[in-house]
Motif scaffolding. Sequence first.
Motif, PDB file in Angstrom:
ATOM      1  N   GLN A  39     -10.149   8.169   1.667  1.00 25.90           N
ATOM      2  CA  GLN A  39      -8.893   7.793   2.294  1.00 25.90           C
ATOM      3  C   GLN A  39      -9.127   7.219   3.681  1.00 25.90           C
ATOM      4  O   GLN A  39      -8.473   6.246   4.081  1.00 25.90           O
ATOM      5  CB  GLN A  39      -7.966   9.003   2.379  1.00 25.90           C
ATOM      6  N   LEU A  40     -10.055   7.807   4.417  1.00 26.29           N
ATOM      7  CA  LEU A  40     -10.383   7.301   5.747  1.00 26.29           C
ATOM      8  C   LEU A  40     -10.970   5.900   5.653  1.00 26.29           C
ATOM      9  O   LEU A  40     -10.616   5.014   6.435  1.00 26.29           O
ATOM     10  CB  LEU A  40     -11.365   8.243   6.448  1.00 26.29           C
ATOM     11  N   LYS A  41     -11.835   5.677   4.685  1.00 27.36           N
ATOM     12  CA  LYS A  41     -12.441   4.360   4.487  1.00 27.36           C
ATOM     13  C   LYS A  41     -11.363   3.336   4.146  1.00 27.36           C
ATOM     14  O   LYS A  41     -11.352   2.227   4.693  1.00 27.36           O
ATOM     15  CB  LYS A  41     -13.480   4.438   3.365  1.00 27.36           C
ATOM     16  N   ASN A  42     -10.454   3.689   3.248  1.00 27.46           N
ATOM     17  CA  ASN A  42      -9.375   2.772   2.878  1.00 27.46           C
ATOM     18  C   ASN A  42      -8.467   2.479   4.072  1.00 27.46           C
ATOM     19  O   ASN A  42      -8.048   1.344   4.268  1.00 27.46           O
ATOM     20  CB  ASN A  42      -8.556   3.346   1.725  1.00 27.46           C
ATOM     21  N   ALA A  43      -8.196   3.505   4.863  1.00 26.74           N
ATOM     22  CA  ALA A  43      -7.340   3.319   6.036  1.00 26.74           C
ATOM     23  C   ALA A  43      -8.002   2.397   7.055  1.00 26.74           C
ATOM     24  O   ALA A  43      -7.329   1.518   7.629  1.00 26.74           O
ATOM     25  CB  ALA A  43      -7.010   4.662   6.680  1.00 26.74           C
ATOM     26  N   THR A  44      -9.303   2.561   7.283  1.00 23.91           N
ATOM     27  CA  THR A  44      -9.980   1.688   8.245  1.00 23.91           C
ATOM     28  C   THR A  44     -10.008   0.247   7.739  1.00 23.91           C
ATOM     29  O   THR A  44      -9.851  -0.685   8.530  1.00 23.91           O
ATOM     30  CB  THR A  44     -11.420   2.162   8.530  1.00 23.91           C
TER      31      THR A  44
END
Length: 90
Positions: A39-44
């Motif tokens: 989720q963090l990767k997608n958000a970045t």
Amino acid sequence: MFLFISGAEIVFILIIVVMVFGADKLPGIARELGKGMRQLKNATNEVKSEIQKSAEKNGLDSDFTKGIGEEVTKVKDDLENFTGSVKRKL
């Protein structure tokens, strides 16, 4: 190295986690950690995309967005390196 944590410290933290949560709950914890990292990767990636779109729309210098993209990539690489070491330890 992620946040100045060495391999020995990671092993020590994992031992404490096993003692607190038990070995049977570790796969679930690792799964949730993986979901959070994804989720963090997608958000970045979304933030990077939005910044680039906004910069192009407003005619801003693309060098500025490249610098932001490089920083986002560095953070993403650091996170992947950290999660890789955690996966190998589990």
